[in-house]
Design a protein around this motif. Structure first.
Motif, short mmCIF file in Angstrom:
data_model
loop_
_atom_site.label_atom_id
_atom_site.label_comp_id
_atom_site.label_asym_id
_atom_site.label_seq_id
_atom_site.Cartn_x
_atom_site.Cartn_y
_atom_site.Cartn_z
N SER A 2 0.56 -0.04 6.57
CA SER A 2 1.47 -0.60 5.58
C SER A 2 1.44 0.20 4.27
O SER A 2 2.29 0.03 3.42
CB SER A 2 1.09 -2.05 5.28
OG SER A 2 -0.19 -2.11 4.70
N ARG A 3 0.43 1.07 4.11
CA ARG A 3 0.28 1.92 2.92
C ARG A 3 0.25 1.11 1.62
O ARG A 3 0.85 1.48 0.62
CB ARG A 3 1.37 2.98 2.85
CG ARG A 3 1.29 3.97 3.98
CD ARG A 3 2.23 5.11 3.75
NE ARG A 3 2.20 6.02 4.87
CZ ARG A 3 1.41 7.08 4.94
NH1 ARG A 3 0.58 7.34 3.98
NH2 ARG A 3 1.45 7.87 5.98
N SER A 4 -0.44 -0.01 1.65
CA SER A 4 -0.59 -0.83 0.45
C SER A 4 -1.41 -0.07 -0.58
O SER A 4 -2.42 0.54 -0.27
CB SER A 4 -1.29 -2.14 0.82
OG SER A 4 -1.63 -2.84 -0.34
N GLN A 5 -1.00 -0.10 -1.83
CA GLN A 5 -1.68 0.65 -2.88
C GLN A 5 -2.99 0.00 -3.28
O GLN A 5 -3.86 0.65 -3.82
CB GLN A 5 -0.77 0.76 -4.11
CG GLN A 5 0.47 1.59 -3.88
CD GLN A 5 0.13 3.05 -3.59
OE1 GLN A 5 -0.81 3.59 -4.12
NE2 GLN A 5 0.91 3.66 -2.73
N VAL A 6 -3.16 -1.29 -3.00
CA VAL A 6 -4.33 -2.00 -3.48
C VAL A 6 -5.44 -2.02 -2.43
O VAL A 6 -6.57 -1.61 -2.70
CB VAL A 6 -3.96 -3.45 -3.87
CG1 VAL A 6 -5.18 -4.22 -4.31
CG2 VAL A 6 -2.91 -3.42 -4.97
N SER A 7 -5.14 -2.47 -1.24
CA SER A 7 -6.22 -2.71 -0.28
C SER A 7 -6.05 -1.95 1.02
O SER A 7 -6.71 -2.27 1.99
CB SER A 7 -6.30 -4.20 0.02
OG SER A 7 -5.09 -4.63 0.61
N GLY A 8 -5.21 -0.95 1.09
CA GLY A 8 -4.93 -0.29 2.36
C GLY A 8 -5.71 0.99 2.59
O GLY A 8 -5.38 1.74 3.49
N ARG A 9 -6.75 1.26 1.79
CA ARG A 9 -7.49 2.50 1.95
C ARG A 9 -8.98 2.21 2.10
O ARG A 9 -9.53 1.40 1.38
CB ARG A 9 -7.28 3.42 0.75
CG ARG A 9 -5.85 3.88 0.63
CD ARG A 9 -5.55 4.44 -0.73
NE ARG A 9 -4.11 4.54 -0.91
CZ ARG A 9 -3.43 5.65 -0.75
NH1 ARG A 9 -4.06 6.75 -0.42
NH2 ARG A 9 -2.13 5.68 -0.91
N SER A 10 -9.60 2.89 3.04
CA SER A 10 -11.04 2.73 3.22
C SER A 10 -11.65 4.11 3.47
O SER A 10 -10.96 5.05 3.84
CB SER A 10 -11.35 1.79 4.38
OG SER A 10 -10.77 2.27 5.57
N ASN A 11 -12.94 4.21 3.26
CA ASN A 11 -13.62 5.48 3.40
C ASN A 11 -13.82 5.83 4.88
O ASN A 11 -13.99 4.96 5.72
CB ASN A 11 -14.98 5.44 2.71
CG ASN A 11 -14.83 5.28 1.22
OD1 ASN A 11 -13.91 5.80 0.62
ND2 ASN A 11 -15.74 4.53 0.61
N LYS A 12 -13.82 7.13 5.16
CA LYS A 12 -13.95 7.60 6.54
C LYS A 12 -14.79 8.86 6.54
O LYS A 12 -14.72 9.67 5.61
CB LYS A 12 -12.55 7.89 7.10
CG LYS A 12 -12.50 8.61 8.41
CD LYS A 12 -12.81 7.71 9.57
CE LYS A 12 -12.64 8.49 10.87
NZ LYS A 12 -13.16 7.79 12.01
N MET A 13 -15.62 9.03 7.58
CA MET A 13 -16.40 10.25 7.73
C MET A 13 -16.12 10.82 9.12
O MET A 13 -16.25 10.12 10.12
CB MET A 13 -17.90 9.97 7.58
CG MET A 13 -18.75 11.20 7.73
SD MET A 13 -20.48 10.97 7.32
CE MET A 13 -21.00 9.87 8.60
#
Length: 65
Positions: free
Chosen positions: A20-31
């Motif tokens: 959904s590409r939400s600016q607030v809660s749509g991103r999380s860290n990834k390795m």
């Protein structure tokens, strides 16, 4: 995290963006982990155990003991 002794390849870090590409809660860290193996290789006439990535093993940059 292990790094390749030949090419210094290691883990890469970034973000995972939700659909959904939400600016607030749509991103999380990834390795993203590199494919690094512990192998015995020939060094200066002797053998040594080092971490080497599979691309260096495939390309023949090291010689297995």
């Amino acid at each position: 995290m292990a790094k390749c002794a030949i090419c210094d390849k290691g883990a890469h870090f970034g973000k995972v963006v939700s659909h959904s590409r939400s600016q607030v809660s749509g991103r999380s860290n990834k390795m993203w982990k590199s494919n690094v193996k512990s192998v015995r290789i020939k060094v200066n006439g002797g053998t040594q155990k080092m971490y080497v990535c599979t691309s260096c093993l495939r390309d023949g940059k090291v010689e297995r003991a």
